[in-house]
Design a protein around this motif. Sequence first.
Motif, mmCIF file in Angstrom:
data_model
loop_
_atom_site.group_PDB
_atom_site.id
_atom_site.type_symbol
_atom_site.label_atom_id
_atom_site.label_comp_id
_atom_site.label_asym_id
_atom_site.label_seq_id
_atom_site.Cartn_x
_atom_site.Cartn_y
_atom_site.Cartn_z
ATOM 1 N N ALA A 182 40.485 50.353 51.609
ATOM 2 C CA ALA A 182 40.688 49.936 53.090
ATOM 3 C C ALA A 182 40.352 48.242 53.093
ATOM 4 O O ALA A 182 41.078 47.774 53.863
ATOM 5 N N ALA A 183 39.587 47.799 52.197
ATOM 6 C CA ALA A 183 39.478 46.266 52.540
ATOM 7 C C ALA A 183 40.695 45.731 51.916
ATOM 8 O O ALA A 183 41.010 44.813 52.496
ATOM 9 N N ASN A 184 41.076 46.383 50.788
ATOM 10 C CA ASN A 184 42.532 45.859 50.422
ATOM 11 C C ASN A 184 43.554 45.886 51.424
ATOM 12 O O ASN A 184 44.242 45.056 51.566
ATOM 13 N N ALA A 185 43.276 46.987 52.091
ATOM 14 C CA ALA A 185 44.554 47.034 53.510
ATOM 15 C C ALA A 185 44.345 45.937 54.416
ATOM 16 O O ALA A 185 45.378 44.995 54.707
ATOM 17 N N GLY A 190 46.263 40.049 56.227
ATOM 18 C CA GLY A 190 45.984 38.664 56.457
ATOM 19 C C GLY A 190 44.437 38.602 56.945
ATOM 20 O O GLY A 190 44.222 37.440 57.567
ATOM 21 N N LEU A 191 43.615 39.539 57.059
ATOM 22 C CA LEU A 191 42.347 39.440 57.529
ATOM 23 C C LEU A 191 41.337 39.058 56.288
ATOM 24 O O LEU A 191 41.604 39.311 55.111
ATOM 25 N N GLU A 192 40.309 38.329 56.759
ATOM 26 C CA GLU A 192 39.039 38.043 55.936
ATOM 27 C C GLU A 192 38.477 39.352 55.866
ATOM 28 O O GLU A 192 37.905 39.731 56.805
ATOM 29 N N ALA A 193 38.343 40.056 54.683
ATOM 30 C CA ALA A 193 37.692 41.294 54.323
ATOM 31 C C ALA A 193 36.255 41.243 54.104
ATOM 32 O O ALA A 193 35.972 40.637 53.086
ATOM 33 N N LEU A 222 37.850 37.702 44.629
ATOM 34 C CA LEU A 222 39.022 37.773 45.209
ATOM 35 C C LEU A 222 38.998 37.377 46.770
ATOM 36 O O LEU A 222 39.879 37.361 47.572
ATOM 37 N N GLY A 223 37.566 37.220 46.891
ATOM 38 C CA GLY A 223 37.510 36.494 48.405
ATOM 39 C C GLY A 223 36.788 37.552 49.393
ATOM 40 O O GLY A 223 36.988 37.492 50.422
ATOM 41 N N VAL A 224 36.524 38.865 48.980
ATOM 42 C CA VAL A 224 36.103 39.838 49.757
ATOM 43 C C VAL A 224 34.518 39.996 49.498
ATOM 44 O O VAL A 224 33.992 39.626 48.859
ATOM 45 N N VAL A 351 41.644 45.473 40.865
ATOM 46 C CA VAL A 351 40.688 45.499 39.576
ATOM 47 C C VAL A 351 40.624 46.835 38.978
ATOM 48 O O VAL A 351 40.596 47.880 39.701
ATOM 49 N N ASP A 352 40.763 47.178 37.660
ATOM 50 C CA ASP A 352 40.677 48.276 37.196
ATOM 51 C C ASP A 352 39.354 49.001 37.121
ATOM 52 O O ASP A 352 38.270 48.350 36.617
ATOM 53 N N VAL A 353 39.346 50.179 37.526
ATOM 54 C CA VAL A 353 38.003 50.778 37.672
ATOM 55 C C VAL A 353 38.460 52.272 36.890
ATOM 56 O O VAL A 353 39.056 53.150 37.657
ATOM 57 N N GLY A 354 37.332 52.769 36.199
ATOM 58 C CA GLY A 354 37.680 54.046 35.421
ATOM 59 C C GLY A 354 36.424 54.923 35.321
ATOM 60 O O GLY A 354 35.284 54.356 35.123
ATOM 61 N N SER A 355 36.128 56.041 35.664
ATOM 62 C CA SER A 355 35.078 56.883 35.528
ATOM 63 C C SER A 355 35.327 58.268 34.932
ATOM 64 O O SER A 355 36.207 58.994 35.372
#
Lengths: 869, 121
Positions: A182-185, A190-193, A222-224, A351-355
């Motif tokens: 959702a933050a990516n969305a 164009g928002l600061e997340a 990445l600025g989040v 960012v790659d994340v694996g679990s």
Amino acid sequence: MNAQHPIPDDLTLDSLALDSNKKQLIVIGNGMVGHHCIEQLIERGATRDWQIHVFGDERHRAYDRVHLSEYFSGKDADALALGEPDLHATNGVSLHLGVRVEAIDRDNHEVVTARGRLPYDNLVIATGSWPFVPPIPGPDVSEHPQARLVYRTLDDLDAIRHHAAGARRGVVVGGGLLGLEAANALKSLGLEAHVVEFAPRLMPVQLDDQGGAALRQRIEALGVGVHTGRATEAIVPLDEGEYAYRMHFRDGEHLDTDLVLFSAGIRPQDQLGRDCGLDIGERGGIVIDDTCCTSDPAIFAIGECALWQGQIFGLVAPGYTMARTVAGCLNDICEPFSGADMSTKLKLLGVDVGSIGDAFGTTEGAKSYRYIDEAGNGYRRLVVSGDGKKVLGAVLVGDNSYYDTLLQYAQNGIDLPDDPAALILPQGEGGAPTLGADALPDTAMICSCHNVTRGAVCQAVDEGCADIAALKIETKASTGCGGCTALLKQVFEHELESRGIDVDKSLCEHFAFTRQELYALVRVEGIQSFDELLEKHGHGLGCDICKPTIGSILATCWNQPIMDPQNVALQDTNDTFMANMQKNGTYSVMPRIAGGEITPDKLVVLGEVAKKYDLYTKITGGQRIDLFGAELHQLPDIWQELITAGFETGHAYGKSLRTVKSCVGNTWCRYGVQDSVAMALELEHRYKGLRTPHKVKMGVSGCTRECAEAQGKDIGVIATDAGWNLYVCGNGGMRPRHAELFATDIDSATLIRYIDRFLMFYVRTADKLQRTSVWRESLEGGLDFLKAVIIDDHLGLNDELERQMQHVVDTYECEWANALGDPEKLKRFRTFVNDQCGDPDIINVTERGQPRPARPHERPESLAVEISS
Amino acid sequence: MTVANARHTDTHELCRIDDLVAWSGVVALHQGHQLALFYLPRGCDRQSGAEIFALDNHDPFSGANVIGRGIIGDKDGEPVVASPIYKQHFRLRDGVCLEDPEQRLTVWPVRLKGDLVVLEP
């Protein structure tokens, strides 16, 4: 979209004609899992015995919720829709979209809707889950919907888009998988997340402390904004100030924002089951057994609304497995549900994340290996059994290339190698360790979305699947989340090869050869033109894949000018016009500035030309000066002026040598031990114009301080007290790779001889658009093989390679000078063949004192539309 | 070369045949429209007579006027041009985009009349 089985408003369900020869099946819920259940039923021929009705709350056809965020990056609802649009209609399944089931009347075996009642013999509840919004005091939702947004459905996304317009900052409550999505969305809108997470780390369910920390650092980069360990206590509207709301946290801190999006977990959508008295878990969820049957034998529940052995499964793959279980029970043979693997790999905010499996090492006796890269914010943890023999789980942050192999070890109980740490340690050569396709047992799961094993792939190959597309249709492998694409291809090709079937590596539909094979044909048969090659070895007209490839091969072999009439139609637009096309259809002009060395007089000329033609100027990463914004018909005039001033083409448009970057060397630098500038100039002038499979960059550093960053280049040269060290096959860009040391302390003549051979061997044997780094990885025998060929002349090729390079060097000609001397060639440089004007649609505005292309809202026609509307 | 549009006749002259580039494209301006002209000197099968196709020069995906600078080829035997910006393919015969059939370039009726390329009314 509702057009498949529309029910007229005045028609009630009671009046539907029911087929008395068939039993009635109702599926409530048309999400991914409900849809999969229908597909499975149809596939198993259930429509012979069953009349099936599907009810969906939403007005949309079933869509891919896993890739929901792509809705913001250009995909529309249709593109996300699952399955064929006419799937239901052609199979006689009634799809009721936008019709809510209000109750289940178990006594009478009927479902109740606003449209009336419908009887069932069996019922499947697939109502999924709803997003949990914690009860935080805040403003009234009806007046402040932007303070209570959620991220679950297409309608939710429309609401987010609506409220994001004009907003500057958005906060997501919840730092789990969906919260980061959702933050990516918000970012893509164009928002600061910002992300606010209650737990002390991000993705607390999948990652351990160190994994969460690595992820946090990458995401912050990445600025989040990331705020962990924060409990939101209240959301208060602000009457004045920059933002609309203030979020108060328990620790007294606060954060201002224009909208708040909740992604704090899911809750099973179990209301229908609750109301009709089915057994419900303590914390929600309709209780099911191994056959997905609820406490009422006529009713099944699947997906995120179902509770199996105290667990809710919040991933799509387990839901699909349950759907198959039910489809089996209703039709042929029931395969009991036996739990599901919750391993997952994702790209969150890039960012790659694996679990994998037991990621936290909670199994008794489990031991961990950890690899922590504090500099690069990378983290890998491998959890192994107490006896050190099996993989139990893993955590990956930053690089998922290790995922497939680790998952195969974990899922198939494959014995660990002697040094398990090697499975997560960075590999100097060749990338992450891979498990050969032949090491996998037949039961190894390749695609867990569609339950496709290696055995199923083998069977499909036996039955005649000869390409990946056919295999995907036949087995459905890799058509779910797509995470198994690489593994599927590897297994498939291995199976074909083991059966002695040639794997189709055709360049394109017009040539059944690889680039290497075409190269050999051109050289051996002395083929001089595309037409000749097409006549002898291809068919059709060619295409945008084979034409530039063959154009490049012809240019390397015979060094014909790319502007010669027989070659001109082969080039892509950059090569055709010897300039780089930019997004608005104009071109950038980049003359050669060899080694980054330029005289003041030439600098002045560049400035004058840029001013005269109103071009944007920028110094590039490769020590050159790029002039942007020239129209087609301006290119010859611009180049005439540059060539008169002593410039020549820089080949910035070609798959060829771009630049040789240099430091200042021992001429000026107090540390330099050799003249790196002179060497860079020599190399750049020697290899300029050579056409290669991909662009090639070089660097020369005057000492080991490496100011030219030569080890990030295809060819890197670093001065030593005794000569030069040669590095090869490095790579900057998207997938950086350090170059490897190839030869040490060599003299200048040897250096050039090695580079001649190396480049020609690369040109001859690499694939289309294959960088030296990727080519190097594909070479069997690796660097040692390369050394044997280039240094020891193991293949006896070197005379030939050097001769060919010398031919290219001797026949070099500035392509722009060539074109300017030929009126026929210059005819191509016209914006219009019947008018001398420029393209009226190219409009620039001024920013920071320079021209740049107008953005859509800055263009006069869009202003005109606004005024007239 | 500039050729004045003929008045009071049925056809408009766009350019001369030697303004075209074999197996490639050029762009002509006609009453404010930009037409990408593609010249296949031996036709779509590389055997028969010359064929010319005229399509909108405006690329709907990038918004730039660049279709005339794409590479010509075929997909399953259908002649196409590939947009030079994001590489979508448009069929020369009807302008339909293979990757997204809802996007379609207008196809203009052109033919050779002697040495001239003319636009039919």
